[in-house]
Design a protein around this motif. Structure first.
Motif, mmCIF file in Angstrom:
data_model
loop_
_atom_site.group_PDB
_atom_site.id
_atom_site.type_symbol
_atom_site.label_atom_id
_atom_site.label_comp_id
_atom_site.label_asym_id
_atom_site.label_seq_id
_atom_site.Cartn_x
_atom_site.Cartn_y
_atom_site.Cartn_z
ATOM 1 N N LEU A 138 -3.418 5.559 -14.868
ATOM 2 C CA LEU A 138 -3.480 4.099 -14.861
ATOM 3 C C LEU A 138 -4.135 3.763 -13.195
ATOM 4 O O LEU A 138 -3.296 4.400 -12.494
ATOM 5 C CB LEU A 138 -2.117 3.310 -14.893
ATOM 6 C CG LEU A 138 -1.792 3.278 -16.478
ATOM 7 C CD1 LEU A 138 -0.166 2.762 -16.432
ATOM 8 C CD2 LEU A 138 -2.513 2.483 -17.137
ATOM 9 N N ALA A 139 -4.765 2.823 -13.181
ATOM 10 C CA ALA A 139 -5.317 2.564 -11.503
ATOM 11 C C ALA A 139 -4.377 1.799 -11.050
ATOM 12 O O ALA A 139 -3.852 0.698 -11.392
ATOM 13 C CB ALA A 139 -6.871 1.806 -11.787
ATOM 14 N N ARG A 140 -4.284 2.088 -9.704
ATOM 15 C CA ARG A 140 -3.228 1.087 -8.831
ATOM 16 C C ARG A 140 -3.910 0.125 -8.280
ATOM 17 O O ARG A 140 -5.035 0.253 -7.639
ATOM 18 C CB ARG A 140 -2.942 2.078 -7.748
ATOM 19 C CG ARG A 140 -1.400 1.301 -7.044
ATOM 20 C CD ARG A 140 -1.172 2.256 -5.772
ATOM 21 N NE ARG A 140 -0.060 1.690 -5.178
ATOM 22 C CZ ARG A 140 0.709 2.315 -4.524
ATOM 23 N NH1 ARG A 140 0.849 3.598 -4.149
ATOM 24 N NH2 ARG A 140 1.990 1.635 -3.724
ATOM 25 N N PRO A 141 -3.587 -1.077 -8.545
ATOM 26 C CA PRO A 141 -4.241 -2.341 -7.897
ATOM 27 C C PRO A 141 -4.047 -2.347 -6.456
ATOM 28 O O PRO A 141 -3.023 -1.944 -5.790
ATOM 29 C CB PRO A 141 -3.261 -3.463 -8.364
ATOM 30 C CG PRO A 141 -2.020 -2.869 -8.789
ATOM 31 C CD PRO A 141 -2.293 -1.538 -9.166
ATOM 32 N N ASN A 198 3.139 -16.435 5.098
ATOM 33 C CA ASN A 198 4.217 -17.095 4.203
ATOM 34 C C ASN A 198 4.439 -16.175 3.056
ATOM 35 O O ASN A 198 5.269 -16.537 1.851
ATOM 36 C CB ASN A 198 3.834 -18.340 3.594
ATOM 37 C CG ASN A 198 3.765 -19.477 4.774
ATOM 38 O OD1 ASN A 198 4.926 -19.571 5.381
ATOM 39 N ND2 ASN A 198 2.471 -20.048 5.079
ATOM 40 N N GLY A 199 4.199 -14.707 3.257
ATOM 41 C CA GLY A 199 4.529 -13.555 2.070
ATOM 42 C C GLY A 199 3.688 -13.570 0.951
ATOM 43 O O GLY A 199 4.053 -12.865 0.054
ATOM 44 N N ALA A 200 2.307 -13.995 0.965
ATOM 45 C CA ALA A 200 1.431 -13.645 -0.062
ATOM 46 C C ALA A 200 1.314 -12.080 -0.254
ATOM 47 O O ALA A 200 1.290 -11.669 0.879
ATOM 48 C CB ALA A 200 0.050 -14.442 0.221
ATOM 49 N N PRO A 201 1.207 -11.609 -1.272
ATOM 50 C CA PRO A 201 1.337 -10.292 -1.490
ATOM 51 C C PRO A 201 -0.113 -9.531 -1.311
ATOM 52 O O PRO A 201 -0.426 -8.270 -1.674
ATOM 53 C CB PRO A 201 1.463 -10.330 -2.921
ATOM 54 C CG PRO A 201 1.057 -11.143 -3.740
ATOM 55 C CD PRO A 201 1.203 -12.416 -2.651
ATOM 56 N N ALA A 205 2.640 -6.293 3.144
ATOM 57 C CA ALA A 205 2.648 -5.802 1.649
ATOM 58 C C ALA A 205 1.816 -4.388 1.277
ATOM 59 O O ALA A 205 2.280 -3.845 0.299
ATOM 60 C CB ALA A 205 2.228 -6.904 0.840
ATOM 61 N N GLY A 206 0.829 -4.131 2.138
ATOM 62 C CA GLY A 206 -0.055 -3.252 1.859
ATOM 63 C C GLY A 206 0.258 -1.784 2.601
ATOM 64 O O GLY A 206 -0.043 -0.555 2.264
ATOM 65 N N ALA A 207 1.623 -1.810 3.400
ATOM 66 C CA ALA A 207 2.163 -0.664 3.998
ATOM 67 C C ALA A 207 2.489 0.547 3.062
ATOM 68 O O ALA A 207 2.132 1.756 3.517
ATOM 69 C CB ALA A 207 3.240 -1.045 4.880
ATOM 70 N N ALA A 208 2.974 0.286 1.853
ATOM 71 C CA ALA A 208 3.088 1.429 0.974
ATOM 72 C C ALA A 208 2.118 1.816 -0.061
ATOM 73 O O ALA A 208 2.330 2.582 -0.921
ATOM 74 C CB ALA A 208 4.524 0.852 0.054
ATOM 75 N N ASN A 209 1.024 1.083 0.051
ATOM 76 C CA ASN A 209 -0.038 1.366 -0.807
ATOM 77 C C ASN A 209 -1.214 2.277 0.010
ATOM 78 O O ASN A 209 -1.904 1.621 0.932
ATOM 79 C CB ASN A 209 -0.810 0.108 -1.346
ATOM 80 C CG ASN A 209 -1.695 0.559 -2.340
ATOM 81 O OD1 ASN A 209 -2.143 1.543 -2.475
ATOM 82 N ND2 ASN A 209 -2.188 -0.629 -2.981
ATOM 83 N N PRO A 210 -1.310 3.385 -0.236
ATOM 84 C CA PRO A 210 -2.162 4.370 0.499
ATOM 85 C C PRO A 210 -3.622 3.957 0.548
ATOM 86 O O PRO A 210 -4.416 4.213 1.555
ATOM 87 C CB PRO A 210 -2.143 5.740 -0.143
ATOM 88 C CG PRO A 210 -1.346 5.513 -1.199
ATOM 89 C CD PRO A 210 -0.361 4.433 -1.228
ATOM 90 N N HIS A 211 -4.050 3.130 -0.477
ATOM 91 C CA HIS A 211 -5.390 2.670 -0.545
ATOM 92 C C HIS A 211 -5.685 1.312 0.337
ATOM 93 O O HIS A 211 -6.856 1.425 0.528
ATOM 94 C CB HIS A 211 -5.644 2.118 -2.198
ATOM 95 C CG HIS A 211 -5.658 3.174 -2.847
ATOM 96 N ND1 HIS A 211 -6.832 4.508 -2.824
ATOM 97 C CD2 HIS A 211 -5.097 3.672 -4.131
ATOM 98 C CE1 HIS A 211 -6.725 5.276 -3.997
ATOM 99 N NE2 HIS A 211 -5.492 4.819 -4.583
#
Length: 258
Positions: A21-24, A69-72, A223-229
């Protein structure tokens, strides 16, 4: 009759055969990237087939407000460096990932045969021929801010304000010109150079003397800190392949990316 051992083997083999499954990866991108972002994403996916970037296009200032404002969104590709810097100062993005990926250029564009962009911004006030003129919103769009600065530099801002049609972003600004809702507009060169608008109407690059460069910055959000991509995609923007795509679509490259 299947033994339990054989059944487990078949199930395991089936699971291994399934595609991963591809990670978004949620990307907020300035609208001037609209005609090259798909090519950039496709090139990145060749190096990282397990990622599925999902791109939203719009005005950098609007994305700045949403991310604040927290948008992901996990990656922010701004049309300037200021919005990413502000996010990092507020703790909403990682300052260590801030990367200048492109230099934008302004162009005066018109489909009206009576407007000659080769005359520069003076064409907007020549003979009173231009009644409606489009720029992006100077409050939320860096290209709109740069357009206003160019008009102020040439002493024309007060003369054209009554004629202005304001686009939410640079893509809508170009649309106003394309549909005839404005006789001319200041747009990003990339919008005209690497898109379906190439060769339509007439345009001329505007000189940037006396104006700050339109340096465009990418950053990994909180929000992207945990996504290595997220960091991977920004690193890719500095690769020879990504730089070639950007240049092919009308951007210049900052010194840090050359």
């Amino acid at each position: 009759m299947f033994s339990m051992k054989k059944l487990l083997f078949v199930l395991l083999a089936g699971m291994l055969a399934l595609p991963a499954l591809a990670r978004p990866l949620l990307v907020a991108a300035a609208s001037d990237l609209g005609y090259c972002i798909d090519e950039l994403v496709a090139a990145y996916r060749k190096t990282a087939p397990d990622v599925e970037p999902k791109v939203s296009l719009g005005a950098s200032g609007n994305f700045f407000a949403q991310i604040s404002n927290g948008a992901p969104f996990e990656v922010f590709l701004s049309a300037d460096m200021d919005y990413p810097r502000q996010l990092s100062k507020a703790g909403a993005a990682d300052a260590g990932t801030l990367f200048p990926y492109a230099i934008g250029r302004l162009a005066l564009w018109s489909l009206d045969p009576q407007v000659d962009p080769a005359r520069g911004l003076a064409a907007l006030v020549a003979d009173g021929g231009v009644k409606r003129f489009a720029i992006a919103n100077p409050v939320t769009a860096p290209y709109g801010r740069a357009a206003k600065a160019a008009l102020e530099r040439d002493g024309l801002w007060s003369k054209v304000q009554a004629k202005l049609v304001i686009g939410e972003n640079i893509a809508q600004t170009a649309q106003f010109v394309q549909t005839g809702n404005a006789q001319a507009g200041i747009v990003s060169y990339a919008t005209l150079y690497g898109s379906k608008l190439k060769g339509i109407g007439r345009h001329a690059l505007l000189p940037m003397n006396g104006l700050p460069p339109i340096e465009q910055g990418a950053i990994v959000t909180r929000a992207g800190a945990a996504n290595p991509h997220a960091a991977g995609f920004i690193r890719f923007l500095g690769s020879p392949e990504a730089r070639a795509i950007l240049v092919r679509h009308g951007f210049s490259l900052p010194d840090a990316a050359e």
